[in-house]
Write a protein that holds these residues in place. Structure first.
Motif, mmCIF file in Angstrom:
data_model
loop_
_atom_site.group_PDB
_atom_site.id
_atom_site.type_symbol
_atom_site.label_atom_id
_atom_site.label_comp_id
_atom_site.label_asym_id
_atom_site.label_seq_id
_atom_site.Cartn_x
_atom_site.Cartn_y
_atom_site.Cartn_z
ATOM 1 N N ILE A 24 0.713 -1.187 0.160
ATOM 2 C CA ILE A 24 -0.023 -0.055 0.210
ATOM 3 C C ILE A 24 0.765 1.147 -0.061
ATOM 4 C CG2 ILE A 24 -1.945 -1.147 1.297
ATOM 5 C CD1 ILE A 24 -0.816 0.935 3.560
ATOM 6 N N LYS A 26 -0.001 5.739 0.757
ATOM 7 C CA LYS A 26 -0.804 6.851 1.021
ATOM 8 C C LYS A 26 -0.400 7.971 0.554
ATOM 9 C CE LYS A 26 -4.083 5.220 4.540
ATOM 10 N NZ LYS A 26 -4.550 5.614 6.090
ATOM 11 N N THR A 27 1.068 7.820 0.047
ATOM 12 C CA THR A 27 1.567 9.110 -0.777
ATOM 13 C C THR A 27 1.918 8.901 -2.231
ATOM 14 O OG1 THR A 27 3.733 8.111 0.345
ATOM 15 C CG2 THR A 27 2.637 9.868 1.602
ATOM 16 N N HIS A 29 1.634 9.537 -5.915
ATOM 17 C CA HIS A 29 1.934 10.712 -6.864
ATOM 18 C C HIS A 29 1.047 10.738 -8.023
ATOM 19 C CE1 HIS A 29 4.495 14.091 -8.654
ATOM 20 N NE2 HIS A 29 3.352 14.555 -8.635
ATOM 21 N N GLN A 47 -1.082 12.889 -2.250
ATOM 22 C CA GLN A 47 -1.679 12.157 -1.192
ATOM 23 C C GLN A 47 -2.367 11.190 -1.862
ATOM 24 O OE1 GLN A 47 -1.809 13.178 2.638
ATOM 25 N NE2 GLN A 47 -1.619 15.316 2.494
ATOM 26 N N ASN A 49 -4.237 7.301 -2.476
ATOM 27 C CA ASN A 49 -4.306 5.931 -1.777
ATOM 28 C C ASN A 49 -4.086 5.011 -2.555
ATOM 29 O OD1 ASN A 49 -4.459 7.161 0.658
ATOM 30 N ND2 ASN A 49 -6.722 6.148 1.061
ATOM 31 N N ALA A 50 -3.255 3.955 -2.522
ATOM 32 C CA ALA A 50 -3.290 2.725 -3.702
ATOM 33 C C ALA A 50 -2.980 1.498 -2.948
ATOM 34 C CB ALA A 50 -2.059 3.215 -4.684
ATOM 35 N N ALA A 51 -3.474 0.606 -3.386
ATOM 36 C CA ALA A 51 -3.356 -0.795 -2.732
ATOM 37 C C ALA A 51 -2.992 -1.869 -3.899
ATOM 38 C CB ALA A 51 -4.437 -1.143 -1.961
ATOM 39 N N VAL A 60 -5.999 -0.892 -6.275
ATOM 40 C CA VAL A 60 -6.969 -0.038 -6.150
ATOM 41 C C VAL A 60 -6.445 1.500 -5.873
ATOM 42 C CG1 VAL A 60 -8.978 0.616 -4.578
ATOM 43 C CG2 VAL A 60 -8.689 -1.693 -4.897
ATOM 44 N N LYS A 62 -7.430 5.703 -4.838
ATOM 45 C CA LYS A 62 -8.540 6.314 -4.442
ATOM 46 C C LYS A 62 -7.784 7.845 -4.411
ATOM 47 C CE LYS A 62 -12.629 6.619 -1.779
ATOM 48 N NZ LYS A 62 -13.653 5.913 -1.068
ATOM 49 N N GLN A 178 5.157 4.291 -4.800
ATOM 50 C CA GLN A 178 5.907 3.464 -4.035
ATOM 51 C C GLN A 178 5.139 2.874 -2.942
ATOM 52 O OE1 GLN A 178 9.670 5.412 -3.075
ATOM 53 N NE2 GLN A 178 9.755 6.469 -4.803
ATOM 54 N N GLU B 77 5.957 11.375 7.685
ATOM 55 C CA GLU B 77 6.410 10.759 6.466
ATOM 56 C C GLU B 77 6.952 11.624 5.239
ATOM 57 O OE1 GLU B 77 2.976 8.580 4.783
ATOM 58 O OE2 GLU B 77 2.340 7.782 6.692
ATOM 59 N N THR B 79 8.324 12.237 1.291
ATOM 60 C CA THR B 79 8.487 11.791 -0.088
ATOM 61 C C THR B 79 9.279 12.756 -0.694
ATOM 62 O OG1 THR B 79 6.719 12.884 -0.817
ATOM 63 C CG2 THR B 79 6.105 10.786 0.189
ATOM 64 N N ILE B 84 4.679 14.990 5.138
ATOM 65 C CA ILE B 84 3.214 14.676 5.792
ATOM 66 C C ILE B 84 3.168 14.587 7.004
ATOM 67 C CG2 ILE B 84 0.914 13.450 5.701
ATOM 68 C CD1 ILE B 84 1.920 12.954 2.747
ATOM 69 N N PHE B 94 -6.015 0.405 4.592
ATOM 70 C CA PHE B 94 -4.681 0.638 4.173
ATOM 71 C C PHE B 94 -3.853 0.994 5.350
ATOM 72 C CE2 PHE B 94 -7.680 1.540 0.826
ATOM 73 C CZ PHE B 94 -7.057 1.561 -0.470
ATOM 74 N N ARG B 100 -4.073 13.723 7.725
ATOM 75 C CA ARG B 100 -2.583 13.688 7.161
ATOM 76 C C ARG B 100 -2.436 14.989 6.773
ATOM 77 N NH1 ARG B 100 -0.664 8.865 5.783
ATOM 78 N NH2 ARG B 100 0.485 9.589 3.851
#
Lengths: 191, 144
Positions: A24, A26-27, A29, A47, A49-51, A60, A62, A178, B77, B79, B84, B94, B100
């Motif tokens: 996963i 949450k950062t 790009h 920011q 979201n990917a999984a 997925v 978002k 990443q 975090e 990047t 963040i 997740f 955040r």
């Protein structure tokens, strides 16, 4: 209704996986770029979201639309208020699958070509999209990159005639994520 | 003839000034300065997250507004493009879920002074809730 299906899909996708298979971020790009004779438009969102489930190849995303940052404040205002209507449709989603996962060895570091097919929902309109990209597998992360194009008209985004020459009909979308393995303690709590 | 010329010159000046106004103050107007912007809502970070996560009516009013939140950050975090500060209050599919805050470039050095598990006050633009987290952009650190 689509949100409900997405949540169910995410739960099924993630709850069926076992430890070490869920990656996963949450950062993530994502940025888009469009060029028209009078205007170049680019906006970035860091920011995302990917999984990804490396066993099934399911992916997925978002994306919160109000998190796209434009160089020009006026463009950002128009994007949110007139085109995407982010108050009513705050998130874009993608749910899809790597279709050539048999060619990707997630246990061996290297860079692999990936083919992805799925459904992209923007502005409450869902379309099937296909994209190609790369997945760089390292012992710590999976670094995914992709670029694909969409047509704004396909997502019921209306461009007024007065600015039609300024905004391109096609928009290039760039993805750079990443992914890290979801830590096992979080996973135990979540399940 | 002189009168006509005079009117034409005045109209031309008005036209140029109008164009300059539109170019500088409408088309190229700067982004709002969220560092100095007036705060619309002040509330604890956990209350803000809970209201969004529980789909409370109050949460709707925060989206698109400037929030000042206080809470105990759980992680930071970094990047290539952003830093963040994370306030985690839940665990989901997740991973950690909460608030955040994407920090303004001017404050990214100040982030190193933040001590995790100690109270911090932050201000930023609330972009909304993405189903797992409340996202704040253009954040500045008020106190730490």
């Amino acid at each position: 209704m689509k949100t409900k299906y997405l949540i169910i899909t995410i739960i099924v996708l993630l709850s069926t996986s076992v430890f070490g298979q869920r990656y996963i971020t949450k950062t993530g790009h994502i940025w888009f770029h469009s060029e028209a004779p009078l205007e170049t438009i680019e906006a970035h969102n860091s920011q995302v979201n990917a999984a990804m489930d490396i066993k099934t190849g399911a992916i997925v995303f978002k994306v919160l639309m109000k998190s796209f940052i434009f160089e020009k404040a006026l463009m950002q205002e128009h994007f949110n208020e007139n085109y995407i209507e982010s108050t009513f449709y705050p998130n874009a989603t993608f749910q899809g699958k790597i279709t050539n996962s048999e060619n990707i060895d997630f246990s061996t570091p290297g860079t692999y070509n990936a083919e992805i097919t799925g459904e992209l929902t923007i502005h409450n309109v869902t379309n099937k999209v296909m994209a190609t990209g790369t997945l760089e597998v390292t012992p710590e992360i999976i670094h995914g990159k992709s670029k694909f194009s969409i047509q704004v008209a396909d997502y019921n985004i209306r461009i007024p005639d007065v600015v039609a020459g300024k905004i391109a009909e096609d928009v290039d979308i760039y993805v750079d994520i990443q992914l890290k393995e979801l830590n096992k303690e979080s996973l135990k709590s979540a399940n | 003839m002189k009168k006509l010329l005079k009117i034409a010159v005045i109209l031309a000046i008005i036209g140029v000034l109008s164009a300059m106004y539109v170019w500088f103050f409408v088309y190229n107007k700067p982004h709002r300065n969220y560092q100095t912007a007036e705060v619309d809502f002040t509330l604890p970070a956990q209350m803000c997250y809970n209201q969004y996560a529980n789909r409370a009516d109050e949460a709707i009013q925060y989206t698109g507004k400037v929030l000042q939140i206080d809470g105990i950050p759980s992680s930071i975090e970094k990047t290539d493009s952003t830093v963040i500060i994370v306030f985690a209050y839940n665990t989901g599919m997740f991973g950690d879920e909460g608030i955040r805050c994407s920090v303004l470039p001017d404050y990214q050095d100040k982030v190193q002074e933040i001590k995790l598990m100690k109270q911090v006050v932050m201000k930023g633009y609330c972009a909304g809730y993405n189903g797992t987290d409340v996202i704040l952009e253009y954040c500045s650190i008020i106190t730490q």
